[in-house]
Structures are given as structure tokens and as C-alpha cells.
Design a protein around this motif. Structure first.
Motif, PDB file in Angstrom:
ATOM      1  N   PRO A  77      49.338  54.875  40.112  1.00  0.00           N
ATOM      2  CA  PRO A  77      49.568  54.317  41.446  1.00  0.00           C
ATOM      3  C   PRO A  77      49.049  55.259  42.528  1.00  0.00           C
ATOM      4  O   PRO A  77      48.994  56.475  42.331  1.00  0.00           O
ATOM      5  N   ALA A 133      57.063  47.265  43.587  1.00  0.00           N
ATOM      6  CA  ALA A 133      56.661  48.579  43.089  1.00  0.00           C
ATOM      7  C   ALA A 133      57.479  48.993  41.863  1.00  0.00           C
ATOM      8  O   ALA A 133      56.939  49.518  40.881  1.00  0.00           O
ATOM      9  N   PHE A 140      47.048  51.065  40.673  1.00  0.00           N
ATOM     10  CA  PHE A 140      47.970  50.176  41.388  1.00  0.00           C
ATOM     11  C   PHE A 140      48.053  50.562  42.855  1.00  0.00           C
ATOM     12  O   PHE A 140      48.251  51.733  43.195  1.00  0.00           O
ATOM     13  N   GLU A 196      55.879  49.612  37.963  1.00  0.00           N
ATOM     14  CA  GLU A 196      56.014  50.899  37.276  1.00  0.00           C
ATOM     15  C   GLU A 196      56.815  50.773  35.986  1.00  0.00           C
ATOM     16  O   GLU A 196      56.431  51.319  34.937  1.00  0.00           O
TER      17      GLU A 196
END
Length: 348
Positions: free
Chosen positions: A87, A70, A56, A74
């Protein structure tokens, strides 16, 4: 002044963005500040499957909407025991984001979810991923080359403009206003998404015989929103309507309007932050509506990436593969319906 400093100067309370459904039509639970993303609805696709690693990459979370992107990505990844979420450091530097994506390619992740700072400038590295056999889910800001991504998911930028234009057009027509002064505050003018919003706005206004009088971009920041609004207010002693494309920069816009003591016009926002919704709810603000652009598209992107990596399709569709493009609808929030949207928000 940095945007974070600007936000501390202008923002009272956190920004809140709206939620949306993902790959199932089962009803989703309303999120809260501690759990912004609904749990996956029960379906065959949600049963644990082949282990996959999802890379990501997104811009730095120094903007309420990006921060929500974000968080949603997650939180959704954590809901699946068969997903390893990988990420990279978020950044607003193009070269750093390219390097970060290259590191994910080198790590041989199964699938990539990328929200590029600029789709044009990251197009080549997305092509590299695709050529390396790593499918790319392109989030929001689109890559110009369709070979650079497997699936695109994002909001309806053109539709945002259309919704804002229709609201303003209807309001002004109902008031009998002719030859109105309509100003538009864009986000980042060079981005295709901003251009799409402006095009939709202009097209909708044409239906009422109206056009944009003045247009200026505010870079999606609170500070620049304040500066641009101040400039437009000084340049136009009378305004009939204003469309601000982004509710985060709208914090600065509203501060400028209040500082100037102007209230002769109606204003429409964009995205659907809690700050904007509370202004609308109060009934005492020039801000009368906002058109949605939900950051939960990141949740959908993670779900889609997982399905693609596992070779699955969407359970509600007949086709055996995930579609190539998914566009979320833009809704108009007004004082009449704001109550039902408030509970869908989360603190950013």
C-alpha cells in the motif's frame, strides 16, 4: 473543523459496514471487530500459487466507510501467503495520489488496486499503469476510460437510489400522502457515484408520482451533514421524507434533526453503519431504513487482483478469466431485518 474532530463531536460508538461474499460461493464466517474479513473459502483458487505483489492506493481513512475499505483490503491480502501487499500512503490530495500510483508503477508491482479520489482526474495515471503492462483493478469510483482498468468492482450506486426511492415511495403511498415534501442529502455532488444515486432515487420516486423537493450535498462529512440538515430543516417547516446518501455524514444529519426536535418525517440512510442500524433498531428514530453499500468490495478487489496477476479465472464461473465488471447489490435494512445485519458489522 476537520472531519475527525467532527466525528468525535457527534459519533457515539464506531461505524460498522456490511460484509459480502467474494470469489467463491462457499459460506463465509461472520466477521468481528478484530477480524472484519472472512477467511478465504477452500477452493483451488485459494491454494498458494505464483507470488504476486499487489499495489494499493485509496483516499485517506478519515471516513468510516473509507477506513473499512483500507482494513478489508489489508486483511484479505494477509490471508494469502503468495501475496505481497504494497500500500501507499492514503491521501485526499489528487496530485499526491497520482504520485503515489506512479511510485507503484515504477516499483513494477504485478497488479494495482486503486480507489481514486476522483476517477476522472486519476484516469491518466491508471492508463499509464495499463500501458506499462500492470493490470488495474478499479475499486468503487470508476475511471471513465475502460482502457484504464482491467476490472471494475463496486457497489450499485444507482441501485442504492432505487432502493431508497422504493422504500420512501411505498411508505408514503401506504400513508396516503399526496404531493409530499421529499429532501435528499447527497455526498459529493460532482462524483458520478453520487449522481447515479440521485438518478436512481428520482427514477424510483417517479413510479409513485413523486419527485425530490430539495437536494443538497454534504461532502460525506459529519460536520457538513449537520450543517446541510440544519439548513434544510429551517427551509422546510414540514418534511415527509428524507434520504441521506451516506450513514457517516448521517451522524451529523441525525444530530441536527434531534437538535431541531423534528420527527414528522421518515428518513432513509445509505451504506449500513452500526450507528444507523442501532437507530433503526430502536424504533424511536426518524431513521427507518438504510440501503447498503458494502466496503468489503475492497476484499473482493484484492481477491480479483490476485487471480488476474496469476492468470486465473473465478472458480464459480465457466470463463477462464476474471470478468471485466462486478457490481454488488444494494439491500434495504429495516427494523424487521436489522437483527441479521448487526452481527455482520465491524468497528471502524
Amino acid at each position: 473543523m476537520s472531519e475527525n474532530v467532527a466525528r468525535r463531536g457527534f459519533l457515539v460508538g464506531g461505524a460498522v459496514l456490511l460484509t459480502a461474499g467474494c470469489t467463491s460461493n462457499e459460506p463465509a464466517a461472520a466477521p468481528s471487530s478484530s477480524a472484519p474479513v472472512p477467511a478465504p473459502a477452500a477452493s483451488g483458487n485459494d491454494e498458494p500459487g505464483e507470488k504476486v505483489t499487489i499495489g494499493f492506493s485509496a483516499p485517506a481513512a478519515d471516513h468510516g466507510w473509507i477506513a473499512a475499505i483500507a482494513k478489508n483490503a489489508e486483511a484479505t491480502a494477509k490471508q494469502y501467503s503468495d501475496v505481497e501487499f504494497k500500500p501507499v500512503e492514503p491521501t485526499n490530495d489528487i496530485n499526491q495520489q497520482i504520485s503515489a500510483v506512479e511510485s507503484l508503477i515504477a516499483a513494477k508491482v504485478n497488479v494495482l488496486v486503486i480507489l481514486p479520489n476522483d476517477g476522472q482526474q486519476l484516469n491518466q495515471v491508471a492508463l499509464q499503469a495499463s500501458e506499462a503492462g500492470i493490470p488495474v483493478v478499479n475499486l468503487d469510483r470508476v475511471f471513465p476510460d475502460k482502457l484504464a482498468y482491467r476490472t471494475w468492482v463496486g457497489g450499485d450506486n444507482y441501485g442504492m437510489g432505487v432502493a431508497a426511492g422504493h422504500y420512501i415511495g411505498t411508505q408514503l403511498k401506504d400513508k396516503g400522502v399526496s404531493k409530499p415534501v421529499i429532501v435528499e442529502i447527497q455526498g459529493i455532488a460532482t462524483l458520478p457515484l453520487t449522481q447515479d444515486r440521485s438518478r436512481g432515487f428520482a427514477d424510483a420516486l417517479k413510479k409513485y408520482g413523486f419527485s425530490v423537493t430539495a437536494q443538497q450535498d454534504a461532502q460525506f462529512t459529519v460536520e457538513t451533514g449537520n450543517e446541510v440538515a440544519t439548513s434544510l430543516l429551517q427551509a422546510h417547516k414540514k418534511i415527509d421524507a428524507m434520504w441521506n446518501q451516506d450513514d457517516d455524514q448521517g451522524v451529523g444529519v441525525l444530530a441536527a434533526i434531534k437538535e431541531a426536535g423534528r420527527d414528522e418525517f421518515i428518513m432513509v440512510g445509505g451504506a449500513g453503519s452500526l450507528n444507523a442500524m442501532k437507530e433503526i433498531q430502536s424504533g424511536s428514530s426518524v431513521l427507518k431504513a438504510t440501503v447498503t453499500y458494502s466496503p468489503t468490495m475492497a476484499s473482493s478487489a484484492i481477491k480479483l487482483a490476485r487471480l488476474i496477476a496469476q492468470g486465473k479465472g473465478m472458480s464459480d464461473l465457466v470463463e477462464k478469466q476474471v470478468p471485466q465488471s462486478i457490481t454488488l447489490a444494494s439491500e434495504t435494512i429495516t427494523k424487521e431485518n436489522v437483527e441479521q445485519y448487526l452481527e455482520l458489522g465491524f468497528e471502524s
